[in-house]
Design a protein around this motif. Structure first.
Motif, short mmCIF file in Angstrom:
data_model
loop_
_atom_site.label_atom_id
_atom_site.label_comp_id
_atom_site.label_asym_id
_atom_site.label_seq_id
_atom_site.Cartn_x
_atom_site.Cartn_y
_atom_site.Cartn_z
N ASP A 1 0.84 -1.18 0.00
CA ASP A 1 0.00 0.00 0.00
C ASP A 1 0.89 1.24 0.00
OD1 ASP A 1 -1.51 2.24 1.14
OD2 ASP A 1 -3.05 0.77 1.59
N PRO A 2 0.61 2.23 -0.83
CA PRO A 2 1.46 3.44 -0.86
C PRO A 2 1.59 4.15 0.49
CG PRO A 2 -0.05 3.43 -2.73
CD PRO A 2 -0.45 2.29 -1.84
N SER A 3 0.66 3.96 1.39
CA SER A 3 0.74 4.63 2.69
C SER A 3 1.61 3.86 3.68
CB SER A 3 -0.66 4.82 3.28
OG SER A 3 -1.25 3.56 3.56
N ALA A 4 2.06 2.64 3.32
CA ALA A 4 2.85 1.82 4.24
C ALA A 4 4.08 1.25 3.54
CB ALA A 4 1.98 0.70 4.79
N LEU A 5 4.79 2.11 2.81
CA LEU A 5 5.98 1.64 2.09
C LEU A 5 7.16 1.48 3.03
CD1 LEU A 5 5.83 3.79 -1.16
CD2 LEU A 5 5.12 1.41 -0.85
#
Length: 91
Positions: free
Chosen positions: A37-41
């Protein structure tokens, strides 16, 4: 990135992502980010002299060190980095 030259290979226990730079792009990559997920890279560093120096500096002295502790640390020098190997000298 050049998409035709980039590829993905997935097996039961492994995944390999091969990235290819665009022809006009030069220099080594310092880091990359990955995740579901882009929010949890998550960030990972490529092997370079600066990244190795930084990593080893924090590994040998994770908190602020005294001058004597810094002087007793080994001298670590990255001699060569290629796609196939990294050569490091420790004194």
């Amino acid at each position: 990135l050049v998409s035709p030259e980039s590829s993905v290979s997935v097996s039961a226990h492994n995944a390999v992502v091969e990235l290819a730079k665009a022809p006009g792009s030069t220099g080594l990559w310092d880091k990359f980010s990955f995740g579901l997920d882009p929010s949890a890279l998550q960030e990972r560093l490529f092997v370079s002299e600066e990244n190795v120096d930084g990593f080893l500096g924090t590994a040998f002295c994770p908190s602020p060190c005294s001058q004597s502790a810094r002087e007793s640390q080994p001298l670590i020098e990255v001699l060569d980095v290629t796609e196939d190997r990294i050569q490091i000298r420790v004194e």
